[in-house]
Design a protein around this motif. Structure first.
Motif, PDB file in Angstrom:
ATOM      1  N   ASP A  65       0.820  -1.210   0.000  1.00 47.45           N
ATOM      2  CA  ASP A  65       0.000   0.000   0.000  1.00 47.45           C
ATOM      3  C   ASP A  65       0.856   1.263   0.000  1.00 47.45           C
ATOM      4  N   ALA A  66       2.006   1.216   0.670  1.00 44.60           N
ATOM      5  CA  ALA A  66       2.896   2.380   0.683  1.00 44.60           C
ATOM      6  C   ALA A  66       3.518   2.618  -0.689  1.00 44.60           C
ATOM      7  N   HIS A  71      -3.103   3.579  -5.624  1.00 44.09           N
ATOM      8  CA  HIS A  71      -4.035   2.551  -5.116  1.00 44.09           C
ATOM      9  C   HIS A  71      -4.840   1.868  -6.220  1.00 44.09           C
ATOM     10  N   ASP A  72      -4.140   1.545  -7.314  1.00 48.04           N
ATOM     11  CA  ASP A  72      -4.805   0.835  -8.399  1.00 48.04           C
ATOM     12  C   ASP A  72      -4.533  -0.666  -8.349  1.00 48.04           C
ATOM     13  N   GLY A  73      -3.803  -1.115  -7.330  1.00 43.94           N
ATOM     14  CA  GLY A  73      -3.513  -2.539  -7.184  1.00 43.94           C
ATOM     15  C   GLY A  73      -2.328  -3.005  -7.995  1.00 43.94           C
ATOM     16  N   VAL A  74      -1.623  -2.076  -8.656  1.00 46.23           N
ATOM     17  CA  VAL A  74      -0.469  -2.394  -9.485  1.00 46.23           C
ATOM     18  C   VAL A  74       0.652  -1.425  -9.141  1.00 46.23           C
ATOM     19  N   ILE A  75       1.862  -1.962  -9.001  1.00 38.99           N
ATOM     20  CA  ILE A  75       3.015  -1.104  -8.754  1.00 38.99           C
ATOM     21  C   ILE A  75       3.746  -0.916 -10.078  1.00 38.99           C
ATOM     22  N   ASP A  76       3.782   0.318 -10.556  1.00 37.71           N
ATOM     23  CA  ASP A  76       4.489   0.584 -11.811  1.00 37.71           C
ATOM     24  C   ASP A  76       5.899   1.093 -11.499  1.00 37.71           C
ATOM     25  N   ARG A  77       6.698   1.265 -12.554  1.00 34.73           N
ATOM     26  CA  ARG A  77       8.101   1.689 -12.378  1.00 34.73           C
ATOM     27  C   ARG A  77       8.219   3.028 -11.658  1.00 34.73           C
ATOM     28  N   LYS A  78       7.339   3.946 -11.963  1.00 39.82           N
ATOM     29  CA  LYS A  78       7.394   5.270 -11.352  1.00 39.82           C
ATOM     30  C   LYS A  78       7.164   5.175  -9.837  1.00 39.82           C
ATOM     31  N   GLU A  79       6.165   4.402  -9.436  1.00 41.49           N
ATOM     32  CA  GLU A  79       5.885   4.225  -8.003  1.00 41.49           C
ATOM     33  C   GLU A  79       7.045   3.519  -7.305  1.00 41.49           C
ATOM     34  N   TRP A  80       7.598   2.493  -7.967  1.00 42.30           N
ATOM     35  CA  TRP A  80       8.706   1.750  -7.368  1.00 42.30           C
ATOM     36  C   TRP A  80       9.934   2.648  -7.209  1.00 42.30           C
ATOM     37  N   ALA A  81      10.245   3.439  -8.222  1.00 40.14           N
ATOM     38  CA  ALA A  81      11.402   4.332  -8.152  1.00 40.14           C
ATOM     39  C   ALA A  81      11.214   5.374  -7.049  1.00 40.14           C
ATOM     40  N   ALA A  82      10.016   5.931  -6.923  1.00 46.39           N
ATOM     41  CA  ALA A  82       9.749   6.921  -5.880  1.00 46.39           C
ATOM     42  C   ALA A  82       9.889   6.296  -4.496  1.00 46.39           C
TER      43      ALA A  82
END
Length: 163
Positions: A65-66, A71-82
């Motif tokens: 969740d962090a 909160h779309d249920g998918v972790i994309d590259r941008k979220e992972w990098a941040a």
């Protein structure tokens, strides 16, 4: 004589009260606290496998969740990098805070005495960590030593595969 009679009376009374208590509870039932005072669910104590599995699930869900900021249920590259950048910044700040606390004289380096006093795990490896052999450990030298330890541990856990 009086003390022994009083003691015997108290012991006998306690025995009879102890025997009578289960009977009275069996007849009337255990008194229950009001519903507002009862916990919704007992907190896990993490001493058995089921509780540890529950703790792991909670940890993974909170971490997911962090990372999943939209909160779309998918972790994309941008979220992972941040998430990684934020985590790295937090770790760097913690390292610098600890280093500054260990540096008692405030000169920006750790002497052998400062390391022995505040970082006993590092003290036996002081000479290995002191790359320029000046008798002081800079932040860069400590970071480099920790990186070498992590790389060595990774190599032990992941031996090269045979061709």
């Amino acid at each position: 004589m009086k003390k022994s009679l009083v003691g015997a009376f108290i012991a006998t009374s306690a025995t009879f009260l102890g025997l009578a208590s289960p009977v009275s509870f069996a007849q009337t039932g255990m008194p229950q606290p009001p519903a507002a005072q009862q916990p919704a669910s007992p907190a896990p104590d993490f001493n058995d496998a089921r509780d540890q599995h529950t703790a792991l699930k909670w940890y993974l869900q909170r971490t997911f969740d962090a990372v999943d900021t939209n909160h779309d249920g998918v972790i994309d590259r941008k979220e992972w990098a941040a998430f990684q950048e934020k985590n790295l910044a937090r770790r760097r700040a913690a390292f610098e805070r600890h280093f500054k606390a260990d540096d008692k004289n405030g000169d920006g380096t750790l002497s052998r005495a400062e390391v022995q006093a505040s970082e006993p795990w590092l003290a036996p490896h002081f000479d290995q960590a002191d790359l320029n052999h000046d008798g002081q450990l800079s932040q860069e030298e400590v970071r480099a030593y920790i990186r070498r330890l992590r790389h060595a541990a990774y190599a032990l856990d992941n031996p090269p595969s045979k061709p």
